[in-house]
Write a protein that holds these residues in place. Structure first.
Motif, PDB file in Angstrom:
ATOM      1  N   GLY A 146       0.772  -1.226   0.000  1.00  0.00           N
ATOM      2  CA  GLY A 146       0.000   0.000   0.000  1.00  0.00           C
ATOM      3  C   GLY A 146       0.810   1.285   0.000  1.00  0.00           C
ATOM      4  N   VAL A 147       0.140   2.359   0.385  1.00  0.00           N
ATOM      5  CA  VAL A 147       0.738   3.700   0.332  1.00  0.00           C
ATOM      6  C   VAL A 147       1.793   3.899   1.413  1.00  0.00           C
ATOM      7  N   ARG A 148       1.755   3.088   2.459  1.00  0.00           N
ATOM      8  CA  ARG A 148       2.718   3.267   3.550  1.00  0.00           C
ATOM      9  C   ARG A 148       3.985   2.448   3.358  1.00  0.00           C
ATOM     10  N   SER A 203      -3.338 -15.592  19.049  1.00  0.00           N
ATOM     11  CA  SER A 203      -2.404 -14.467  19.159  1.00  0.00           C
ATOM     12  C   SER A 203      -1.800 -14.131  17.802  1.00  0.00           C
ATOM     13  N   HIS A 204      -1.510 -15.166  17.019  1.00  0.00           N
ATOM     14  CA  HIS A 204      -0.948 -14.928  15.674  1.00  0.00           C
ATOM     15  C   HIS A 204      -1.945 -14.171  14.794  1.00  0.00           C
ATOM     16  N   LYS A 205      -3.210 -14.566  14.833  1.00  0.00           N
ATOM     17  CA  LYS A 205      -4.220 -13.881  14.025  1.00  0.00           C
ATOM     18  C   LYS A 205      -4.386 -12.435  14.500  1.00  0.00           C
ATOM     19  N   ARG A 206      -4.322 -12.232  15.827  1.00  0.00           N
ATOM     20  CA  ARG A 206      -4.427 -10.866  16.352  1.00  0.00           C
ATOM     21  C   ARG A 206      -3.252 -10.021  15.884  1.00  0.00           C
ATOM     22  N   GLU A 207      -2.054 -10.600  15.908  1.00  0.00           N
ATOM     23  CA  GLU A 207      -0.878  -9.861  15.443  1.00  0.00           C
ATOM     24  C   GLU A 207      -0.980  -9.492  13.970  1.00  0.00           C
ATOM     25  N   MET A 208      -1.571 -10.382  13.173  1.00  0.00           N
ATOM     26  CA  MET A 208      -1.780 -10.036  11.767  1.00  0.00           C
ATOM     27  C   MET A 208      -2.772  -8.876  11.647  1.00  0.00           C
ATOM     28  N   GLY A 209      -3.757  -8.859  12.515  1.00  0.00           N
ATOM     29  CA  GLY A 209      -4.679  -7.720  12.550  1.00  0.00           C
ATOM     30  C   GLY A 209      -3.948  -6.430  12.874  1.00  0.00           C
ATOM     31  N   ASN A 210      -2.990  -6.507  13.810  1.00  0.00           N
ATOM     32  CA  ASN A 210      -2.190  -5.323  14.142  1.00  0.00           C
ATOM     33  C   ASN A 210      -1.394  -4.824  12.942  1.00  0.00           C
ATOM     34  N   VAL A 211      -0.846  -5.774  12.161  1.00  0.00           N
ATOM     35  CA  VAL A 211      -0.089  -5.402  10.952  1.00  0.00           C
ATOM     36  C   VAL A 211      -0.996  -4.657   9.977  1.00  0.00           C
ATOM     37  N   HIS A 212      -2.196  -5.189   9.759  1.00  0.00           N
ATOM     38  CA  HIS A 212      -3.142  -4.525   8.853  1.00  0.00           C
ATOM     39  C   HIS A 212      -3.510  -3.140   9.379  1.00  0.00           C
ATOM     40  N   TYR A 213      -3.692  -3.034  10.693  1.00  0.00           N
ATOM     41  CA  TYR A 213      -4.057  -1.743  11.283  1.00  0.00           C
ATOM     42  C   TYR A 213      -2.950  -0.717  11.043  1.00  0.00           C
ATOM     43  N   GLN A 214      -1.712  -1.130  11.286  1.00  0.00           N
ATOM     44  CA  GLN A 214      -0.591  -0.208  11.095  1.00  0.00           C
ATOM     45  C   GLN A 214      -0.464   0.251   9.647  1.00  0.00           C
ATOM     46  N   ARG A 215      -0.899  -0.592   8.712  1.00  0.00           N
ATOM     47  CA  ARG A 215      -0.859  -0.212   7.299  1.00  0.00           C
ATOM     48  C   ARG A 215      -2.065   0.640   6.904  1.00  0.00           C
ATOM     49  N   GLY A 216      -3.021   0.790   7.808  1.00  0.00           N
ATOM     50  CA  GLY A 216      -4.229   1.534   7.481  1.00  0.00           C
ATOM     51  C   GLY A 216      -5.287   0.694   6.803  1.00  0.00           C
ATOM     52  N   ASP A 217      -5.090  -0.626   6.774  1.00  0.00           N
ATOM     53  CA  ASP A 217      -6.079  -1.527   6.170  1.00  0.00           C
ATOM     54  C   ASP A 217      -7.042  -1.987   7.262  1.00  0.00           C
TER      55      ASP A 217
END
Length: 390
Positions: free
Chosen positions: A170-172, A213-227
Motif C-alpha cells: 500500500g501507500v505506507r 495471538s498470531h491472528k491478532r498480530e496479523m490484525g495489528n499489521v493490517h491496522y498499522q498499514r491503514g487496512d
C-alpha cells in the motif's frame, strides 16, 4: 465454481470476518497490545482468462501420431506463457512458469498452504526470500496478492505475479520486509503443499492461544498499514478461535490467558471500527470487552470516544471519568475528557440560547404588560370603574 467467482468470494471474505474452519507502535493508551496510528477499491467485473490443465494422456498405441502428441504434451502449453489479469483491472497479474498437477489440485480457502516465495521490487531488487512460508489461505495472514493468486495455483506450480501496491504493502510501504511506499512488486511463487486446517476444538490450550495471538498480530499489521477492514477480519478470526469450545482439558490459568487475548482483540477491533466510522459496531466491541473486564481502561476510553461521536456527551463524560479514576495520571484521558466537557458546555449554552430565541423574552414581555395593566387600572380608577380580571 468459476475462477471469477472464486476471486470475488475471496475478496468478500477479506471484507467480512472469515470463518475459522474446523478442518482446517506506540499507543495512546497501550503498552503493546493496542495502538493508535495516523489516519490514513475496487474489482472490475471482467472475467479472467481461464487456466488450462497441463499435460496430456498417453495411450497404449505407439504409432507416430501418438508419439507426436506425447512430444507436444511435454512442451509447456500456450497459456503458460500468457499473463492472467486476475481482477480485470491490470493491477494483479499472474503467469504460469511451470505447470502443476491440474485444477483439482488447487488449494481451498481455509486450508494451510506452504509456498516458496521471492519478492522483488519493480526494478528487480530482491526484497525478501521466504522458503517454506506457511499461512492459512483467505485469512489475511499475507498480503492480499498472495491470498488471491495462490488459490488459483495448482500443486507444484511455479508462477510469476506482478502486483500493484494496492494489493501489496500500500501507500505506507513496509519496514520488514523493506518496501518503499506505493511500490509495485514482482513475486515468484511455488506452491508446495496444502493441508486442512486443524480442528480448533482439538487444539491444546497453548496451541489455541498461540493461533489466536498470531491472528491478532496479523490484525495489528493490517491496522498499522491503514487496512482497517482487513484488521477487523483478522481480529474476528482470532475471536472465533478464543470463543470456540474445547474438547481437551483447560486449566483456569489457561482460560484466563485465553480471555486476555479475547479482550485485546475486542479492544483492537473497536479501534479499527472507529477508524471505519462504524460506531455501533465499535460500541458493541467495547461493551463485550467490559463484560469480561469491567475496569479495562482501553475499553472505557474507546467507549467514551464512541459515545462522544454519537452525541451522547453526558454518558461519554461519565465513562471517561471512570477511566480517569482508574488511572488518574493518564494524560490522554485527561485531554479527551477536558475537550469533551468543554464541547458539552458549549452545546448546552447554544441549546439554551436557541430555546430563548424560540420562546421569546418572557421576562421583558411580562414587564411591559404589567406597565400597560397598571396604566389602565389608574385610568379606570379615575373614572370610578373597575377592570375585571380575565
Amino acid at each position: 465454481m468459476t475462477e471469477k467467482e472464486e476471486i470475488m468470494d475471496t475478496c468478500d471474505s477479506h471484507a467480512s470476518a472469515a470463518s475459522v474452519k474446523k478442518n482446517g507502535r506506540t499507543s495512546l493508551l497501550d503498552s503493546g497490545e493496542d495502538f493508535e496510528v495516523l489516519d490514513e477499491e475496487d474489482i472490475d467485473d471482467d472475467p479472467p482468462p481461464p487456466l488450462e490443465d497441463a499435460g496430456g494422456g498417453k495411450g497404449k498405441n505407439t504409432d507416430e501420431s501418438e508419439k507426436k502428441n506425447a512430444d507436444s504434451d511435454s512442451d509447456p502449453p500456450g497459456p503458460v506463457e500468457e499473463w492472467m489479469d486476475v481482477l480485470g483491472n491490470d493491477q494483479l497479474k499472474k503467469k504460469v512458469l511451470e505447470a502443476g498437477e491440474g485444477r483439482d489440485s488447487r488449494p481451498q480457502k481455509g486450508q494451510n498452504v506452504k509456498i516458496n516465495l521471492k519478492t522483488y521490487l519493480k526494478d528487480g531488487t530482491l526484497v525478501e526470500e521466504q522458503p517454506d512460508l506457511s499461512f492459512t489461505l483467505g485469512d489475511g495472514d499475507v498480503i492480499q496478492a498472495l491470498d488471491l493468486t495462490v488459490q488459483l495455483m495448482e500443486m507444484g506450480e511455479k508462477a510469476l505475479v506482478q502486483v500493484d501496491a494496492k494489493y501489496a504493502y500500500g501507500v505506507r510501504g513496509s519496514l520488514e520486509p523493506e518496501v518503499p511506499p506505493n511500490s509495485e512488486l514482482s513475486l515468484e511463487v511455488e506452491l508446495l503443499k496444502a493441508t486442512d486446517a486443524p480442528d480448533v476444538e482439538l487444539l491444546t490450550p497453548p496451541e489455541k492461544i498461540a493461533l489466536a495471538s498470531h491472528k491478532r498480530e496479523m490484525g495489528n499489521v493490517h491496522y498499522q498499514r491503514g487496512d482497517y477492514a482487513f484488521a477487523v477480519n483478522s481480529y474476528s478470526i482470532a475471536l472465533q478461535i478464543t470463543e470456540s469450545s474445547s474438547k481437551v482439558d483447560i486449566s483456569p490459568e489457561e482460560e484466563n490467558e485465553l480471555m486476555g487475548v479475547r479482550v485485546k482483540c475486542l479492544n483492537n477491533m473497536a479501534a479499527s471500527q472507529l477508524k471505519l466510522d462504524h460506531y455501533d459496531a465499535a460500541l458493541k466491541s467495547c461493551v463485550s470487552a467490559l463484560e469480561h473486564q469491567p475496569d479495562n481502561i482501553k475499553a472505557l476510553f474507546r467507549m467514551g470516544k464512541v459515545l462522544a461521536l454519537q452525541g451522547e456527551y453526558t454518558e461519554a463524560i461519565q465513562t471517561l471519568r471512570k477511566a480517569l479514576k482508574l488511572e488518574p495520571s493518564n494524560k490522554t484521558i485527561h485531554s479527551e475528557l477536558s475537550k469533551l466537557v468543554k464541547k458539552n458546555s458549549e452545546q448546552r449554552g447554544a441549546e439554551q440560547a436557541m430555546y430563548k430565541k424560540m420562546l421569546g423574552n418572557p421576562g421583558g414581555g411580562s414587564s411591559s404588560g404589567s406597565q400597560k395593566h397598571r396604566a389602565k387600572s389608574t385610568a379606570s380608577a379615575g373614572n370610578g370603574c373597575s377592570v375585571p380580571l380575565r
